[in-house]
Design a protein around this motif. Structure first.
Motif, PDB file in Angstrom:
ATOM      1  N   GLY A 160       0.809  -1.218   0.000  1.00  0.00           N
ATOM      2  CA  GLY A 160       0.000   0.000   0.000  1.00  0.00           C
ATOM      3  C   GLY A 160       0.841   1.267   0.000  1.00  0.00           C
ATOM      4  O   GLY A 160       0.368   2.331   0.373  1.00  0.00           O
ATOM      5  N   ILE A 161       2.104   1.156  -0.416  1.00  0.00           N
ATOM      6  CA  ILE A 161       2.969   2.353  -0.485  1.00  0.00           C
ATOM      7  C   ILE A 161       2.756   2.997  -1.852  1.00  0.00           C
ATOM      8  O   ILE A 161       2.901   2.332  -2.888  1.00  0.00           O
ATOM      9  CB  ILE A 161       4.461   1.982  -0.297  1.00  0.00           C
ATOM     10  CG1 ILE A 161       4.671   1.365   1.086  1.00  0.00           C
ATOM     11  CG2 ILE A 161       5.363   3.194  -0.518  1.00  0.00           C
ATOM     12  CD1 ILE A 161       6.044   0.768   1.319  1.00  0.00           C
ATOM     13  N   SER A 162       2.397   4.293  -1.829  1.00  0.00           N
ATOM     14  CA  SER A 162       2.076   4.930  -3.094  1.00  0.00           C
ATOM     15  C   SER A 162       3.313   5.586  -3.711  1.00  0.00           C
ATOM     16  O   SER A 162       3.897   6.506  -3.141  1.00  0.00           O
ATOM     17  CB  SER A 162       0.956   5.943  -2.836  1.00  0.00           C
ATOM     18  OG  SER A 162       1.108   7.055  -3.639  1.00  0.00           O
ATOM     19  N   MET A 163       3.715   5.079  -4.874  1.00  0.00           N
ATOM     20  CA  MET A 163       4.871   5.643  -5.574  1.00  0.00           C
ATOM     21  C   MET A 163       4.762   5.232  -7.040  1.00  0.00           C
ATOM     22  O   MET A 163       4.381   4.090  -7.337  1.00  0.00           O
ATOM     23  CB  MET A 163       6.160   5.059  -4.959  1.00  0.00           C
ATOM     24  CG  MET A 163       7.391   5.805  -5.367  1.00  0.00           C
ATOM     25  SD  MET A 163       8.766   5.326  -4.310  1.00  0.00           S
ATOM     26  CE  MET A 163      10.109   5.875  -5.319  1.00  0.00           C
ATOM     27  N   SER A 164       5.089   6.129  -7.949  1.00  0.00           N
ATOM     28  CA  SER A 164       4.944   5.788  -9.366  1.00  0.00           C
ATOM     29  C   SER A 164       6.057   4.827  -9.790  1.00  0.00           C
ATOM     30  O   SER A 164       7.145   4.804  -9.195  1.00  0.00           O
ATOM     31  CB  SER A 164       5.007   7.054 -10.227  1.00  0.00           C
ATOM     32  OG  SER A 164       6.345   7.512 -10.293  1.00  0.00           O
ATOM     33  N   TYR A 165       5.781   4.046 -10.822  1.00  0.00           N
ATOM     34  CA  TYR A 165       6.786   3.097 -11.322  1.00  0.00           C
ATOM     35  C   TYR A 165       8.051   3.841 -11.743  1.00  0.00           C
ATOM     36  O   TYR A 165       9.161   3.409 -11.475  1.00  0.00           O
ATOM     37  CB  TYR A 165       6.217   2.299 -12.507  1.00  0.00           C
ATOM     38  CG  TYR A 165       7.214   1.299 -13.054  1.00  0.00           C
ATOM     39  CD1 TYR A 165       7.387   0.064 -12.445  1.00  0.00           C
ATOM     40  CD2 TYR A 165       8.013   1.617 -14.155  1.00  0.00           C
ATOM     41  CE1 TYR A 165       8.338  -0.847 -12.924  1.00  0.00           C
ATOM     42  CE2 TYR A 165       8.959   0.725 -14.633  1.00  0.00           C
ATOM     43  CZ  TYR A 165       9.109  -0.516 -14.017  1.00  0.00           C
ATOM     44  OH  TYR A 165      10.046  -1.398 -14.480  1.00  0.00           O
ATOM     45  N   LYS A 166       7.854   5.005 -12.360  1.00  0.00           N
ATOM     46  CA  LYS A 166       9.009   5.766 -12.852  1.00  0.00           C
ATOM     47  C   LYS A 166       9.909   6.196 -11.688  1.00  0.00           C
ATOM     48  O   LYS A 166      11.137   6.119 -11.767  1.00  0.00           O
ATOM     49  CB  LYS A 166       8.529   6.993 -13.634  1.00  0.00           C
ATOM     50  CG  LYS A 166       9.689   7.743 -14.256  1.00  0.00           C
ATOM     51  CD  LYS A 166       9.268   8.923 -15.080  1.00  0.00           C
ATOM     52  CE  LYS A 166      10.458   9.634 -15.716  1.00  0.00           C
ATOM     53  NZ  LYS A 166      11.543   9.923 -14.812  1.00  0.00           N
TER      54      LYS A 166
END
Ligand code: C5P
Length: 218
Positions: A160-166
């Motif tokens: 549930g950690i929000s971070m973009s793939y980039k």
């Protein structure tokens, strides 16, 4: 027979996951040395130390106790920080503080003391080259940046950690650069380490490959 196993490699190559499984299978103890640099970063951040000041960061270690409990939780002065040290911010700060020779001297000495009894699997960046140059078995685990970013991104989604793939991809590249270009014990394969590319392997396949290496080493 008791001996030590060194597992080194870049970030997100799966070293800790594999080391944990191997330790359980072989009845060895596991020491996650990256967690120790992460604790140092978290402790320095909490004390509001100037992270550009290597001496000040190293000083924090003088009143910081890093332990692991029987379940593998990471304790910073007795507090379970297992989750807190995994944030992306602390990953980047750990890479920063680990470049300070004063910090490395302190933590390497602690790691060597812990592993002196043999029967340990240590994972990190400099285990085969600096911490345990005499380790009986040295594995250098590598994987493409894409394979590592895919795994790390999946892990973040699951947690549930929000971070973009980039951002995950870019941070892995940045840490690779920092860890292999610092002057103090840069990430480097020991001459006698066996390189294992895990890009196309799943966890079971990596464990099987290392078990095979151990068998061949006798
Ligand atoms: O392995 P992990 O990603 O948890 O390590 C966090 C950071 O600590 C790495 O990016 C690296 O800079 C540093 N480290 C190190 N030497 C070790 C283990 C980790 O410099 N033996």
């Amino acid at each position: 027979m008791r001996f030590n196993i060194a597992i080194d490699g870049p970030s997100a190559a799966g070293k800790s996951t594999i080391a944990k499984i191997l330790a359980k299978t072989l009845g060895f103890a596991h020491l996650d040395t990256g967690a120790m640099y992460r604790c140092c970063a978290l402790a320095a951040q909490r004390c509001k130390i100037d992270l550009e000041d290597g001496d000040a960061v190293a000083k924090v270690l003088g009143h910081t106790k890093i332990d692991f409990d029987a379940s593998g939780n990471v304790l910073l002065n007795g507090e379970d920080v297992s989750m807190a040290i995994r944030s992306n911010e602390i990953s980047m700060l750990a890479s920063k503080v680990s470049a300070y020779p004063q910090v490395r001297r302190n933590l390497v000495a602690l790691q060597q003391k812990i592993a002196a009894g043999q029967g340990y699997i240590l994972d990190g960046r400099d285990i085969g080259t600096v911490v345990l140059p005499d380790a009986a078995v040295k594995i250098f685990m590598v994987a493409s940046v894409k394979a590592r970013a895919d795994r790390r991104y999946k892990e973040y989604v699951e947690k549930g950690i929000s971070m973009s793939y980039k951002d995950v991809y870019d941070d892995i590249e940045k840490r690779d650069y920092q860890d292999s270009h610092r002057s103090a014990s840069p990430l480097k394969k020991a001459d006698d380490a066996i390189e294992l590319d895990t890009s196309a392997l799943n966890i079971e396949e990596v464990v099987a490959a290392i078990m095979q290496i151990l068998k061949e080493k006798g």
